[in-house]
Design a protein around this motif. Structure first.
Motif, PDB file in Angstrom:
ATOM      1  N   GLY A  39       9.600  20.417  -0.534  1.00 35.57           N
ATOM      2  CA  GLY A  39      10.759  20.816  -1.320  1.00 35.57           C
ATOM      3  C   GLY A  39      11.170  20.738  -2.761  1.00 35.57           C
ATOM      4  N   VAL A  40      10.303  19.934  -3.465  1.00 33.97           N
ATOM      5  CA  VAL A  40      10.551  19.653  -4.737  1.00 33.97           C
ATOM      6  C   VAL A  40       9.072  19.935  -5.561  1.00 33.97           C
ATOM      7  N   GLU A  41       9.246  19.960  -6.825  1.00 30.77           N
ATOM      8  CA  GLU A  41       8.004  19.898  -7.671  1.00 30.77           C
ATOM      9  C   GLU A  41       7.557  18.555  -7.753  1.00 30.77           C
ATOM     10  N   ILE A  42       6.289  18.269  -7.615  1.00 31.91           N
ATOM     11  CA  ILE A  42       5.535  17.064  -7.650  1.00 31.91           C
ATOM     12  C   ILE A  42       5.418  16.593  -9.142  1.00 31.91           C
ATOM     13  N   PRO A  43       6.061  15.428  -9.637  1.00 28.01           N
ATOM     14  CA  PRO A  43       5.918  15.318 -10.985  1.00 28.01           C
ATOM     15  C   PRO A  43       4.407  15.061 -11.486  1.00 28.01           C
ATOM     16  N   ALA A  44       4.017  15.245 -12.751  1.00 28.65           N
ATOM     17  CA  ALA A  44       2.520  15.341 -13.040  1.00 28.65           C
ATOM     18  C   ALA A  44       1.949  13.921 -12.831  1.00 28.65           C
ATOM     19  N   ALA A  45       2.704  12.721 -13.254  1.00 27.16           N
ATOM     20  CA  ALA A  45       2.150  11.412 -13.065  1.00 27.16           C
ATOM     21  C   ALA A  45       1.761  11.104 -11.692  1.00 27.16           C
ATOM     22  N   LEU A  46       2.383  11.861 -10.556  1.00 26.01           N
ATOM     23  CA  LEU A  46       2.281  11.638  -9.290  1.00 26.01           C
ATOM     24  C   LEU A  46       1.291  12.440  -8.711  1.00 26.01           C
ATOM     25  N   LYS A  47       0.588  13.242  -9.306  1.00 29.05           N
ATOM     26  CA  LYS A  47      -0.512  14.321  -8.593  1.00 29.05           C
ATOM     27  C   LYS A  47      -1.598  13.437  -8.334  1.00 29.05           C
ATOM     28  N   VAL A  48      -2.251  13.609  -7.142  1.00 31.10           N
ATOM     29  CA  VAL A  48      -3.400  13.066  -6.764  1.00 31.10           C
ATOM     30  C   VAL A  48      -4.469  13.733  -7.375  1.00 31.10           C
ATOM     31  N   PRO A  49      -5.674  12.962  -7.833  1.00 28.67           N
ATOM     32  CA  PRO A  49      -6.678  13.293  -8.449  1.00 28.67           C
ATOM     33  C   PRO A  49      -7.528  14.126  -7.579  1.00 28.67           C
ATOM     34  N   ASP A  50      -8.273  15.198  -8.306  1.00 34.14           N
ATOM     35  CA  ASP A  50      -9.070  16.064  -7.810  1.00 34.14           C
ATOM     36  C   ASP A  50     -10.141  15.388  -6.786  1.00 34.14           C
ATOM     37  N   GLY A  51     -10.594  16.135  -6.065  1.00 33.61           N
ATOM     38  CA  GLY A  51     -11.644  15.532  -4.935  1.00 33.61           C
ATOM     39  C   GLY A  51     -10.815  14.835  -3.767  1.00 33.61           C
ATOM     40  N   ASN A  52      -9.835  15.130  -3.516  1.00 34.83           N
ATOM     41  CA  ASN A  52      -9.165  14.623  -2.142  1.00 34.83           C
ATOM     42  C   ASN A  52      -8.245  15.823  -1.697  1.00 34.83           C
ATOM     43  N   ARG A  53      -8.121  15.660  -0.587  1.00 34.97           N
ATOM     44  CA  ARG A  53      -7.499  16.473   0.376  1.00 34.97           C
ATOM     45  C   ARG A  53      -6.411  15.966   1.220  1.00 34.97           C
ATOM     46  N   LEU A  54      -5.346  16.777   1.152  1.00 33.68           N
ATOM     47  CA  LEU A  54      -4.251  16.348   2.096  1.00 33.68           C
ATOM     48  C   LEU A  54      -4.474  16.335   3.343  1.00 33.68           C
ATOM     49  N   SER A  55      -4.126  14.942   4.184  1.00 33.58           N
ATOM     50  CA  SER A  55      -4.515  14.711   5.381  1.00 33.58           C
ATOM     51  C   SER A  55      -3.389  14.693   6.431  1.00 33.58           C
ATOM     52  N   GLY A  56      -2.105  14.476   5.471  1.00 30.01           N
ATOM     53  CA  GLY A  56      -0.921  14.213   6.474  1.00 30.01           C
ATOM     54  C   GLY A  56       0.361  13.917   5.853  1.00 30.01           C
ATOM     55  N   VAL A  57       1.411  14.655   6.390  1.00 29.97           N
ATOM     56  CA  VAL A  57       2.721  14.480   5.801  1.00 29.97           C
ATOM     57  C   VAL A  57       3.681  14.133   6.918  1.00 29.97           C
ATOM     58  N   PHE A  58       4.763  12.985   6.441  1.00 31.70           N
ATOM     59  CA  PHE A  58       5.377  12.332   7.461  1.00 31.70           C
ATOM     60  C   PHE A  58       6.711  12.096   6.766  1.00 31.70           C
ATOM     61  N   SER A  59       7.744  12.140   7.773  1.00 35.65           N
ATOM     62  CA  SER A  59       9.057  11.740   7.090  1.00 35.65           C
ATOM     63  C   SER A  59       9.274  10.305   7.379  1.00 35.65           C
ATOM     64  N   ALA A  60      10.065   9.594   6.519  1.00 38.65           N
ATOM     65  CA  ALA A  60      10.226   8.379   6.719  1.00 38.65           C
ATOM     66  C   ALA A  60      11.708   7.969   6.907  1.00 38.65           C
ATOM     67  N   GLU A  61      12.164   7.171   7.703  1.00 32.90           N
ATOM     68  CA  GLU A  61      13.576   6.428   7.666  1.00 32.90           C
ATOM     69  C   GLU A  61      13.541   5.242   7.845  1.00 32.90           C
ATOM     70  N   GLY A  62      14.189   4.328   7.325  1.00 34.98           N
ATOM     71  CA  GLY A  62      14.035   3.017   7.238  1.00 34.98           C
ATOM     72  C   GLY A  62      14.907   2.270   6.128  1.00 34.98           C
ATOM     73  N   VAL A  63      14.556   1.151   5.719  1.00 33.19           N
ATOM     74  CA  VAL A  63      15.338   0.195   4.761  1.00 33.19           C
ATOM     75  C   VAL A  63      14.506  -0.183   3.866  1.00 33.19           C
ATOM     76  N   GLN A  64      14.948  -0.858   2.630  1.00 38.15           N
ATOM     77  CA  GLN A  64      14.616  -1.491   1.497  1.00 38.15           C
ATOM     78  C   GLN A  64      15.159  -2.722   1.605  1.00 38.15           C
ATOM     79  N   THR A  65      14.601  -3.804   1.947  1.00 35.87           N
ATOM     80  CA  THR A  65      15.113  -5.077   2.081  1.00 35.87           C
ATOM     81  C   THR A  65      15.024  -6.022   0.716  1.00 35.87           C
ATOM     82  N   TYR A  66      16.244  -6.134   0.307  1.00 35.47           N
ATOM     83  CA  TYR A  66      16.306  -7.160  -1.090  1.00 35.47           C
ATOM     84  C   TYR A  66      16.693  -8.440  -0.822  1.00 35.47           C
ATOM     85  N   THR A  67      16.254  -9.566  -1.467  1.00 32.25           N
ATOM     86  CA  THR A  67      16.589 -10.887  -1.482  1.00 32.25           C
ATOM     87  C   THR A  67      17.038 -11.308  -2.930  1.00 32.25           C
ATOM     88  N   CYS A  68      17.821 -12.354  -2.948  1.00 29.93           N
ATOM     89  CA  CYS A  68      18.506 -12.835  -4.064  1.00 29.93           C
ATOM     90  C   CYS A  68      17.492 -13.928  -4.523  1.00 29.93           C
TER      91      CYS A  68
END
Length: 183
Positions: A39-68
Motif C-alpha cells: 500500500g505504499v511506495e518502497i523507499p529506494a534504500a529498501l529495494k531488494v537487489p535484482d536477481g531475487n523474487r518475492l516468495s511471501g508477504v506476511f502481516s505481523a502483530e507483536g511487540v518490541q521489548t525494550y530494556t533500560c
C-alpha cells in the motif's frame, strides 16, 4: 537469573501474540512477479537487489521489548506472529523473535537476518531491508535471501527516563516480505 527472566519475558510475549491454531496454518506464497502488497511506495534504500523474487508477504502483530541500559531504553527483542497476507482468516504461520529470526510454525523452516538498510518513519519504528545470514529447513523460509519490514506502526521506545532493569513491551505491526534468489 537475568537469562531466566529474559526467557520468561520472551516466552510470555510470544504467547501473548500467538493466539490461534499455529500448526494447522498454511503459508501463502506470492508469485515471482507479484509486487509486495504494502500500500505504499518502497523507499529506494529498501529495494531488494535484482536477481531475487518475492516468495511471501506476511502481516505481523507483536511487540518490541525494550530494556533500560545505562539510563536509556535499548531494544532487547521483537516478538511477533506473522499471518499470510493473502489468507482472509489471518491464521498465524510464523513467529519472529530475537536474532532476528523468523520460524515457520507450519514446516519448521527458519531464516536469520541482519539489517543492511533502514528508512526512518515519524512516530513508528523504521522500515528495514535485511539480508539473510542463515536459513534452516526446506520449507517456506528455505533459501530466503532478503526480507523487508514495511508499513510499520508503533513499536517505538518510550521517551521517558528509565532506571535499573526496567523493561517495557510496545505493540507494533508491520508487513514482512521475503525474497529468494530467482535462479
Amino acid at each position: 537469573m537475568k537469562l531466566a527472566k529474559r526467557l520468561i519475558l520472551t516466552t510470555t510475549a510470544l504467547a501473548a501474540v500467538t493466539a490461534g491454531t499455529l500448526l494447522s496454518a498454511t503459508v501463502g506464497q506470492a508469485t515471482p512477479s507479484q509486487p509486495a502488497r504494502t500500500g505504499v511506495e518502497i523507499p529506494a534504500a529498501l529495494k531488494v537487489p535484482d536477481g531475487n523474487r518475492l516468495s511471501g508477504v506476511f502481516s505481523a502483530e507483536g511487540v518490541q521489548t525494550y530494556t533500560c541500559t545505562d539510563g536509556a531504553w535499548k531494544l532487547l527483542e521483537p516478538a511477533a506472529t506473522l499471518s499470510a497476507k493473502n489468507d482472509r482468516s489471518q491464521r498465524p504461520v510464523a513467529l519472529h523473535s530475537r536474532g532476528p529470526v523468523w520460524v515457520s510454525t507450519v514446516d519448521g523452516s527458519a531464516v536469520t537476518a541482519a539489517a543492511v538498510a533502514t528508512s526512518p518513519k515519524t512516530g513508528t519504528i523504521p522500515e528495514l531491508l535485511l539480508k539473510s545470514t542463515a536459513t534452516r529447513g526446506t520449507g517456506a523460509f528455505a533459501d530466503v535471501s532478503y526480507i523487508q519490514r514495511l508499513n510499520t506502526r508503533g513499536g517505538v521506545a518510550p521517551t521517558t527516563a528509565c532506571t535499573g532493569t526496567d523493561q517495557v513491551s510496545v505493540p507494533y505491526s508491520a508487513t514482512y516480505t521475503f525474497y529468494k534468489p530467482a535462479n
